[in-house]
Design a protein around this motif. Structure first.
Motif, PDB file in Angstrom:
ATOM      1  N   SER A  92      -4.828   9.584  -2.588  1.00 58.46           N
ATOM      2  CA  SER A  92      -5.301   8.208  -2.446  1.00 58.46           C
ATOM      3  C   SER A  92      -5.178   7.459  -3.752  1.00 58.46           C
ATOM      4  N   LEU A  93      -4.020   7.585  -4.392  1.00 56.36           N
ATOM      5  CA  LEU A  93      -3.815   6.934  -5.683  1.00 56.36           C
ATOM      6  C   LEU A  93      -3.877   5.428  -5.565  1.00 56.36           C
ATOM      7  N   LEU A  94      -3.475   4.945  -4.409  1.00 58.23           N
ATOM      8  CA  LEU A  94      -3.487   3.487  -4.218  1.00 58.23           C
ATOM      9  C   LEU A  94      -4.325   3.172  -2.988  1.00 58.23           C
ATOM     10  N   ASN A  95      -5.523   3.714  -2.934  1.00 56.50           N
ATOM     11  CA  ASN A  95      -6.353   3.504  -1.756  1.00 56.50           C
ATOM     12  C   ASN A  95      -6.966   2.118  -1.855  1.00 56.50           C
ATOM     13  N   LEU A  96      -6.115   1.129  -1.605  1.00 58.29           N
ATOM     14  CA  LEU A  96      -6.537  -0.253  -1.779  1.00 58.29           C
ATOM     15  C   LEU A  96      -7.606  -0.653  -0.773  1.00 58.29           C
ATOM     16  N   ARG A  97      -7.510  -0.106   0.410  1.00 60.21           N
ATOM     17  CA  ARG A  97      -8.496  -0.468   1.425  1.00 60.21           C
ATOM     18  C   ARG A  97      -9.890  -0.081   0.956  1.00 60.21           C
ATOM     19  N   MET A  98     -10.023   1.125   0.373  1.00 60.43           N
ATOM     20  CA  MET A  98     -11.330   1.551  -0.120  1.00 60.43           C
ATOM     21  C   MET A  98     -11.750   0.715  -1.330  1.00 60.43           C
ATOM     22  N   ALA A  99     -10.797   0.455  -2.217  1.00 59.20           N
ATOM     23  CA  ALA A  99     -11.138  -0.306  -3.420  1.00 59.20           C
ATOM     24  C   ALA A  99     -11.617  -1.699  -3.068  1.00 59.20           C
ATOM     25  N   VAL A 100     -10.973  -2.306  -2.083  1.00 57.87           N
ATOM     26  CA  VAL A 100     -11.313  -3.686  -1.724  1.00 57.87           C
ATOM     27  C   VAL A 100     -12.552  -3.749  -0.856  1.00 57.87           C
ATOM     28  N   VAL A 122      10.209   1.893   7.293  1.00 60.93           N
ATOM     29  CA  VAL A 122       9.021   1.988   6.444  1.00 60.93           C
ATOM     30  C   VAL A 122       7.846   2.652   7.161  1.00 60.93           C
ATOM     31  N   GLU A 123       7.771   2.516   8.467  1.00 59.33           N
ATOM     32  CA  GLU A 123       6.684   3.132   9.245  1.00 59.33           C
ATOM     33  C   GLU A 123       6.667   4.652   9.079  1.00 59.33           C
ATOM     34  N   ASP A 124       7.827   5.246   8.823  1.00 56.91           N
ATOM     35  CA  ASP A 124       7.934   6.702   8.778  1.00 56.91           C
ATOM     36  C   ASP A 124       7.371   7.321   7.499  1.00 56.91           C
ATOM     37  N   TRP A 125       7.239   6.541   6.424  1.00 55.93           N
ATOM     38  CA  TRP A 125       6.828   7.157   5.161  1.00 55.93           C
ATOM     39  C   TRP A 125       5.745   6.390   4.392  1.00 55.93           C
ATOM     40  N   TRP A 126       5.555   5.108   4.684  1.00 56.42           N
ATOM     41  CA  TRP A 126       4.547   4.317   3.953  1.00 56.42           C
ATOM     42  C   TRP A 126       3.162   4.756   4.411  1.00 56.42           C
ATOM     43  N   GLU A 127       2.432   5.425   3.546  1.00 56.96           N
ATOM     44  CA  GLU A 127       1.195   6.098   3.947  1.00 56.96           C
ATOM     45  C   GLU A 127      -0.023   5.180   4.008  1.00 56.96           C
ATOM     46  N   PHE A 128      -0.062   4.162   3.166  1.00 53.37           N
ATOM     47  CA  PHE A 128      -1.278   3.373   3.017  1.00 53.37           C
ATOM     48  C   PHE A 128      -1.430   2.326   4.108  1.00 53.37           C
ATOM     49  N   ARG A 129      -2.668   2.026   4.429  1.00 49.65           N
ATOM     50  CA  ARG A 129      -2.964   1.064   5.487  1.00 49.65           C
ATOM     51  C   ARG A 129      -4.113   0.155   5.051  1.00 49.65           C
ATOM     52  N   ILE A 130      -4.077  -1.065   5.565  1.00 44.82           N
ATOM     53  CA  ILE A 130      -5.160  -2.015   5.342  1.00 44.82           C
ATOM     54  C   ILE A 130      -6.098  -2.044   6.540  1.00 44.82           C
ATOM     55  N   ALA A 131      -5.660  -1.531   7.661  1.00 42.01           N
ATOM     56  CA  ALA A 131      -6.479  -1.513   8.878  1.00 42.01           C
ATOM     57  C   ALA A 131      -7.810  -0.809   8.621  1.00 42.01           C
ATOM     58  N   PRO A 132      -8.876  -1.203   9.344  1.00 48.73           N
ATOM     59  CA  PRO A 132     -10.172  -0.534   9.187  1.00 48.73           C
ATOM     60  C   PRO A 132     -10.051   0.970   9.393  1.00 48.73           C
ATOM     61  N   GLY A 158     -10.121   4.554  10.604  1.00 46.77           N
ATOM     62  CA  GLY A 158     -10.177   5.113  11.948  1.00 46.77           C
ATOM     63  C   GLY A 158      -9.392   4.331  12.975  1.00 46.77           C
ATOM     64  N   VAL A 159      -8.841   3.175  12.588  1.00 43.74           N
ATOM     65  CA  VAL A 159      -8.057   2.350  13.507  1.00 43.74           C
ATOM     66  C   VAL A 159      -6.575   2.583  13.246  1.00 43.74           C
ATOM     67  N   LYS A 160      -5.843   2.926  14.283  1.00 43.15           N
ATOM     68  CA  LYS A 160      -4.417   3.187  14.136  1.00 43.15           C
ATOM     69  C   LYS A 160      -3.657   1.868  14.059  1.00 43.15           C
ATOM     70  N   SER A 161      -2.711   1.806  13.119  1.00 41.56           N
ATOM     71  CA  SER A 161      -1.912   0.591  12.957  1.00 41.56           C
ATOM     72  C   SER A 161      -0.434   0.941  12.918  1.00 41.56           C
ATOM     73  N   HIS A 162       0.411  -0.095  12.975  1.00 45.70           N
ATOM     74  CA  HIS A 162       1.858   0.086  13.029  1.00 45.70           C
ATOM     75  C   HIS A 162       2.513  -0.871  12.046  1.00 45.70           C
ATOM     76  N   LEU A 163       3.486  -0.366  11.279  1.00 45.61           N
ATOM     77  CA  LEU A 163       4.184  -1.168  10.273  1.00 45.61           C
ATOM     78  C   LEU A 163       5.586  -1.538  10.733  1.00 45.61           C
ATOM     79  N   THR A 164       5.979  -2.779  10.465  1.00 50.45           N
ATOM     80  CA  THR A 164       7.360  -3.209  10.681  1.00 50.45           C
ATOM     81  C   THR A 164       7.813  -4.005   9.462  1.00 50.45           C
ATOM     82  N   PHE A 165       9.119  -3.975   9.178  1.00 48.44           N
ATOM     83  CA  PHE A 165       9.687  -4.658   8.020  1.00 48.44           C
ATOM     84  C   PHE A 165      11.014  -5.249   8.464  1.00 48.44           C
ATOM     85  N   ASP A 166      11.075  -6.578   8.526  1.00 46.48           N
ATOM     86  CA  ASP A 166      12.285  -7.275   8.951  1.00 46.48           C
ATOM     87  C   ASP A 166      13.019  -7.774   7.704  1.00 46.48           C
ATOM     88  N   PRO A 167      14.122  -7.107   7.281  1.00 41.60           N
ATOM     89  CA  PRO A 167      14.765  -7.423   6.003  1.00 41.60           C
ATOM     90  C   PRO A 167      15.728  -8.612   6.071  1.00 41.60           C
TER      91      PRO A 167
END
Length: 258
Positions: A95-103, A141-151, A153-162
């Motif tokens: 959790s080096l960048l556990n921004l959700r917890m920090a914020v 990005v969904e396959d490897w980006w580990e961090f989430r902003i979602a609350p 216990g809530v499952k979320s999904h990432l998309t990136f339109d380049p």
């Protein structure tokens, strides 16, 4: 990998070079500014030490106007840790960048510094064509980006339109989500630039860029991340560690083992 690690060990083998890295960890410096920290060492010697650190990929040199500024690149240290330390210790939550917890958990009670600026420069080598790396950075990005902003216990999904105007976005629920970045420049597969708070809140301007250079049959991935505004003290360190983990561990392993 063996040759790269040898360069890192060589770079870390002198106390002045280790002290230079400690200085650059606080903030980037020009060669002249670094020389001021070592009154008994010649400028030529400092330049030689910087050259060895650069060969070990521990220091990145970026031109700013007429000056050249030296930045710490901690990614090789992460790779060395992964190879020589992590295997022999019980893994803790990465959790080096556990921004959700920090914020959310700290509730913004940390000391605030108005009009602060930070800039992070990192680069790493990935043993894969840059087209493959670019696709992994964006569409996969969904396959490897580990961090989430979602609350929690809530499952979320990432998309990136380049594409220009595209979004790097996290969604959960019916109409809930967060934007990690808005794309404002694309040159496939060489470069993509985004504006995005990356978990920071409040009056903050933040932008990050991925540059992909062909090198020795693989890809040299360069990251630049700048932020300015009302920034909490811990954000720069958390983002630096987080990028190092996201790109130097998660993305690199994903691309090279897929």
């Amino acid at each position: 990998m063996g040759e790269e690690l040898s360069s890192v060990f060589k770079a870390l083998g002198h106390p002045i070079r280790r002290e230079i890295l400690d200085i650059l960890k606080v903030s980037p410096k020009t060669t002249g500014e670094l020389n001021d920290y070592f009154p008994d060492v010649t400028r030529y010697a400092i330049m030689k030490h910087l050259k060895i650190l650069e060969e070990g990929n521990l220091v990145l040199v970026r031109r700013e106007g007429r000056n050249k500024r030296n930045f710490l690149n901690a990614v090789p240290l992460q790779e060395m840790h992964n190879r020589w330390v992590e295997k022999y210790m019980e893994s803790t939550a990465n959790s080096l960048l556990n921004l959700r917890m920090a914020v959310h958990e700290k509730g913004g009670n940390d000391k605030m510094e108005p009009s602060k600026v930070f800039r992070i420069e990192q680069e790493l080598f990935i043993d894969a064509p840059r087209e493959k790396v670019f696709t992994a950075l964006t569409e996969q990005v969904e396959d490897w980006w580990e961090f989430r902003i979602a609350p929690k216990g809530v499952k979320s999904h990432l998309t990136f339109d380049p594409v220009p105007g595209g979004q790097f976005i996290e969604k959960w629920g019916e109409n809930e989500g967060a934007i990690w970045g808005n794309v404002y420049y694309v040159n496939v597969p060489e470069e993509i630039r985004l504006h995005g708070h990356l978990g920071m809140q409040g009056a903050v301007n933040s932008a990050y860029t991925y540059r992909l250079l062909e090198k020795e049959g693989g890809t040299l991935l360069q990251l630049s991340h700048t932020a300015s505004g009302v920034i909490q003290e811990h954000w720069e360190e958390e983002h630096s560690k987080g990028w190092k983990y996201l790109l130097g561990t998660l993305l690199k392993n994903y691309v090279e083992t897929k």
